[in-house]
Write a protein that holds these residues in place. Structure first.
Motif, PDB file in Angstrom:
ATOM      1  N   PRO B 371       1.856  40.143   6.529  1.00 54.76           N
ATOM      2  CA  PRO B 371       0.499  40.667   6.584  1.00 54.76           C
ATOM      3  C   PRO B 371       0.077  41.151   5.194  1.00 54.76           C
ATOM      4  O   PRO B 371       0.954  41.427   4.373  1.00 54.76           O
ATOM      5  CB  PRO B 371       0.609  41.847   7.552  1.00 54.76           C
ATOM      6  CG  PRO B 371       2.065  42.142   7.693  1.00 54.76           C
ATOM      7  CD  PRO B 371       2.821  40.932   7.246  1.00 54.76           C
ATOM      8  N   PRO B 372      -1.197  41.302   4.866  1.00 58.22           N
ATOM      9  CA  PRO B 372      -2.329  41.027   5.752  1.00 58.22           C
ATOM     10  C   PRO B 372      -2.900  39.616   5.661  1.00 58.22           C
ATOM     11  O   PRO B 372      -3.736  39.282   6.484  1.00 58.22           O
ATOM     12  CB  PRO B 372      -3.379  42.028   5.247  1.00 58.22           C
ATOM     13  CG  PRO B 372      -3.082  42.165   3.800  1.00 58.22           C
ATOM     14  CD  PRO B 372      -1.606  41.975   3.650  1.00 58.22           C
ATOM     15  N   GLU B 389      -1.936  40.476  15.017  1.00 54.75           N
ATOM     16  CA  GLU B 389      -1.321  41.790  14.863  1.00 54.75           C
ATOM     17  C   GLU B 389       0.069  41.812  15.502  1.00 54.75           C
ATOM     18  O   GLU B 389       1.013  42.375  14.947  1.00 54.75           O
ATOM     19  CB  GLU B 389      -2.184  42.876  15.508  1.00 54.75           C
ATOM     20  CG  GLU B 389      -3.500  43.145  14.801  1.00 54.75           C
ATOM     21  CD  GLU B 389      -4.586  42.136  15.148  1.00 54.75           C
ATOM     22  OE1 GLU B 389      -4.304  41.185  15.933  1.00 54.75           O
ATOM     23  OE2 GLU B 389      -5.714  42.264  14.640  1.00 54.75           O
TER      24      GLU B 389
END
Lengths: 167, 425
Positions: B371-372, B389
């Motif tokens: 991430p991100p 997520e």
């Protein structure tokens, strides 16, 4: 307002035409550099006489296909951008920003068009070492690509202005 | 001039202008406001930046991978991998890594691996009772192998920008890539033991033969390509062209998965993917030319060596820096932007450029899975329907072996340099 829409529609048709041209020129130059490299390998191992021109012409075709495809990538919004911050703005703000961006792109591409045309005229009489053709050939795709991007940009900008409300 | 150059670039990039154009406009601003260089320097550098025979390998390797992908070849690779390794605890997950290795020998990019193998692997693992999130993480983690095991698009970019041998960099990526695969498999083994993930029955000799026969043609491709480069029959660019020819013959005439009329479309798609990279390189050239006029690279070198001349400390700091930016930006962009700045520094410290190239690419590839902005996470999320997520959380255990191997290859340069020194020269 009426004239505005006529311009947008005309631009749209022009851009479809440009896109088609870029598509086929890119396919042609990419296909050709592949063929030229293969011919180069064959010549070296099969007929035992290396083709000196193959590398130079493959490089030339590669530069062409890269710049033409870069304009296509611009049309398809494929170029990498960082959206971490801007994506959080309100839709209206984003629309305004889009107009500003297109103005900057058009300004930049006009400059590139001008500077690369000048380069082409300046290099017109200097020859490539092996092929013997003008060095300017390497630079010709740059103004072509710049003009295409300008045209694509205008359409995108007009579309954004017609949907964005004044802040 | 430096200030205008860097500030303009940052401002425009933050406003979501494509990176390439932000670089170009920054060069325009720097030239326009603070120097008497002519603007013609910009198109001149733009063309020079990509006019390199080595770069031709980029679209060719991409095209070879795309052609192989088009024709159920990924299926064959996966079944082949499954027959070989399926009987170990967590069988299919291991098959994933092995298929990832094989696929890496044919393609130079991580996204291609997720896109190509992802769907079939995910389906097979689901049918076998693996939980989807684990499967997805395994697939993303093994996709990192793509650009580390040769051929590799980022290594070509590094080679061309620093005028190093593509062949040596390719061969240098082999051991780090295999180490990474091995460490992922060790992790998978222990997780699978704990969670009682299923395994296949050991394949019979007959099954092995069939799988090998089915996979033979695609499996020969990397042999021809890398064998040719290592022995010195082909330059990397030529090897890539031969790979395309081979893939074309297979998919047009033997498997008949594409028609002649598909070819222009494949060419253009490949060139668009290539142009996204070369356009940035093209625009970086005037940008870094201005940096060079201002001696920015040397300044960085002087600045850093004022603190420490210990190359191991510097490598550690560079690794941290690259991990940070690799997580924030697209790996290719970081590679293109940082190579001209870091290269003078590492040369002045006596770090081997081949070693550094492999370490840098390995480091940045971890970013595609973190991430991100890890691209592979997003592609996987798109394929599997799992939220990004969730994936970001599930991938964390897999980052541990990646970071460990990064540390290992940073401090044991022999792991990278052994094979190139052995095979070439």
């Amino acid at each position: 307002m009426h004239i505005f829409f006529t311009i947008v529609i005309k631009l749209k048709f022009l851009n479809i035409l440009i896109e088609k041209m870029l598509y086929w020129l890119t396919a042609l130059s990419a296909g050709l550099f592949f063929v030229v490299i293969i011919l180069g390998v064959l010549a070296r191992y099969v007929t035992q006489s290396p083709l000196l021109w193959s590398i130079e012409i493959a490089r030339l075709l590669f530069v062409w296909s890269c710049f033409l495809a870069a304009a296509l990538a611009y049309r398809k919004k494929a170029h990498i951008a960082i959206g971490l911050l801007v994506d959080k703005f309100s839709p209206n703000w984003q629309m305004q920003l889009e107009v500003i961006r297109q103005v900057m792109v058009i300004f930049f591409m006009l400059l590139i068009f001008y500077a690369s045309s000048e380069t082409i005229f300046r290099l017109w009489f200097s020859k490539l070492p092996v092929l013997g053709i003008s060095q300017a050939w390497f630079y010709i795709p740059v103004p072509l690509s710049a003009l295409s991007i300008i045209s694509f940009s205008f359409e995108a900008m007009l579309r954004s202005t017609s949907t964005a409300k004044p802040a | 001039m430096l200030l205008i150059l860097l500030l303009t670039f940052l401002l425009l990039a933050i406003l979501r202008l494509p990176i390439a154009l932000a670089l170009g406009l920054a060069a325009v601003a720097a030239i326009g406001f603070t120097s008497d260089l002519p603007f013609t320097a910009i198109p001149h550098k733009m063309v020079n930046g990509i006019d390199s025979y080595v770069f031709l390998a980029i679209p060719l390797f991409l095209m070879a991978g795309r052609l192989m992908n088009a024709g159920g070849i990924t299926d064959r690779i996966f079944s082949f991998a499954r027959v070989i390794i399926g009987h170990i605890s967590g069988g299919l997950a291991h098959a994933n890594v092995i298929a990832g290795i094989i696929f890496s020998w044919m393609s130079g990019s991580a996204v291609a691996a997720v896109g190509g193998l992802g769907e079939i692997e995910l389906k097979a693992m689901k049918e076998n009772g693996f939980d989807q999130e684990f499967s997805a993480s395994v697939i993303v983690a093994s996709s990192v192998l793509g650009p580390i095991i040769p051929p590799s698009i980022p290594l070509i970019v590094y080679a061309a920008m620093t005028e190093n041998s593509v062949g040596k960099l390719f061969i240098g990526g082999i051991i780090p890539g295999l180490l990474l695969a091995l460490s992922l498999m060790v992790l998978i083994y222990f997780i699978s033991k704990r969670r009682y993930y299923p395994k296949d029955k050991r394949a019979t000799f007959k099954q092995l033969i069939t799988a090998f026969k089915d996979g033979f043609l695609p499996l020969m491709m990397p042999v021809i390509m890398l064998g040719g480069i290592a022995v010195g029959i082909f330059t990397p660019t030529e090897a890539a062209a031969v790979a395309v020819l081979y893939a074309l013959i297979i998919s047009l005439f033997i498997y008949r998965t594409i028609n002649l009329s598909d070819i222009p479309g494949i060419l253009v798609e490949t060139m668009i993917t290539t142009a996204v990279v070369t356009f940035i390189i093209s625009m970086t050239t005037p940008f870094s030319f201005l940096l060079t006029i201002e001696d920015a690279g040397e300044d960085v070198a002087v600045f850093v060596t004022a603190f420490t001349e210990n190359k191991w400390v510097v490598l550690f700091m560079i690794n941290l820096l690259l991990l940070f930016f690799g997580a924030l930006m697209e790996a290719g962009v970081v590679l293109i932007l940082f190579t001209p700045i870091l290269y003078p520094l590492i040369v002045s410290l006596g770090i081997d450029p081949i070693h550094f190239g492999v370490v840098m690419v390995f480091n940045l590839m971890i970013g595609v899975a973190t991430p991100p902005v890890g691209v592979c996470l997003f592609v996987m999320s798109h394929i599997s329907g799992i939220r990004v997520e969730t994936l970001m959380e599930k991938i964390i255990p897999f980052l541990v072996p990646m970071l460990l191997i990064l540390l290992l290859i940073t401090y044991l340069p022999e792991l990278v340099l052994l094979l190139p020194n052995l095979w070439m020269e």
